[in-house]
Design an enzyme around this catalytic site. Sequence first.
Site, mmCIF file in Angstrom:
data_model
loop_
_atom_site.group_PDB
_atom_site.id
_atom_site.type_symbol
_atom_site.label_atom_id
_atom_site.label_comp_id
_atom_site.label_asym_id
_atom_site.label_seq_id
_atom_site.Cartn_x
_atom_site.Cartn_y
_atom_site.Cartn_z
ATOM 1 N N GLY A 76 7.690 -2.952 4.890
ATOM 2 C CA GLY A 76 7.740 -1.668 4.179
ATOM 3 C C GLY A 76 6.648 -0.687 4.524
ATOM 4 O O GLY A 76 6.353 0.209 3.736
ATOM 5 N N LYS A 115 4.867 -5.161 1.346
ATOM 6 C CA LYS A 115 5.657 -6.006 0.439
ATOM 7 C C LYS A 115 6.292 -7.127 1.251
ATOM 8 O O LYS A 115 6.503 -7.010 2.459
ATOM 9 C CB LYS A 115 6.728 -5.203 -0.306
ATOM 10 N N ASP A 162 13.125 1.861 0.367
ATOM 11 C CA ASP A 162 12.024 1.059 -0.193
ATOM 12 C C ASP A 162 10.958 1.896 -0.894
ATOM 13 O O ASP A 162 10.094 1.346 -1.574
ATOM 14 C CB ASP A 162 11.342 0.233 0.911
ATOM 15 N N GLY A 204 8.394 -4.429 10.852
ATOM 16 C CA GLY A 204 8.103 -5.826 10.509
ATOM 17 C C GLY A 204 8.794 -6.313 9.252
ATOM 18 O O GLY A 204 8.672 -7.475 8.877
#
Length: 283
Positions: free
Chosen positions: A104, A15, A140, A101
């Site tokens: 997710g 995402k 998440d 990063g």
Amino acid sequence: MSNSHDWQDFPAPAKLNLFLHIVGRRSDGYHLLQSVFQLIDLADTISLRINEDGAIQHLNPLPGVPAESDLTVRAARLLQKETGCSKGVDIRVEKRLPMGGGVGGGSSDAATVMLALNRLWQLNMPRSRLMELGLSLGADVPFFIFGESAFVEGIGEIMTPVATPDVDFVVLHPQVHVSTPQIFSDPDLTRNTPPIKVPHLSSATTQNDLEYVACKNHPEIRENITWLSQYANARMTGSGSCVFASFSSPNEANRVIYDLPKNMTGYVARSLSKHPLHEFAEF
């Protein structure tokens, strides 16, 4: 579907946070946010093989991550415990999403395991219950189970579906690992961005409130944003380190990657309107 005891592959898409505003803070210290989460087709591949003996095994765990603490194993165990399912599963993960990063990766892997096992173990749990369970694994995870682009509020648990344009993204991955807790505790973090309403997303001025602090701590992130900004409006996703910009065609995005300096890492990804496993759970 093939014999359920064969290996089967399932995507775990990344995402991007199209923006990320910190609009306040709760009395327990959790930050209140607003964001649009956009699924993209850059993905890990989760391979699952069902067994009848109830064992849950990760066959290629990441170096330094004990299988017991891996989110995919925890997701499978959580479902097994919740439902009393007597079946087990062998798990392999082919990692493409950068760790740390802001895209997710680990949460998406866990969500894909839950969605796939919901079907393979014939659990038929409603999406809302899977999302509740997923929240205990990470903030998440519910979004990936929700499975479509969403305006996200609260501490990440309130989701409203939103239509986002079909675009191609260039995603750059500065080779630094950002500590999310460190960013959220930084005194320079903006915590009072005025809230916006869903219908006014298109007219709102947006940014990533975590970007300033992340760039202050990791100049490589700023370097990547500056380079990508030559071609389009670039910003960081999540708490970093990845940065992105959108383009109206794959050709445009590919041209940017072609120009990428040797010391930078990047990918072209397409927006997804729905998670590939969206139909594996019902509301």
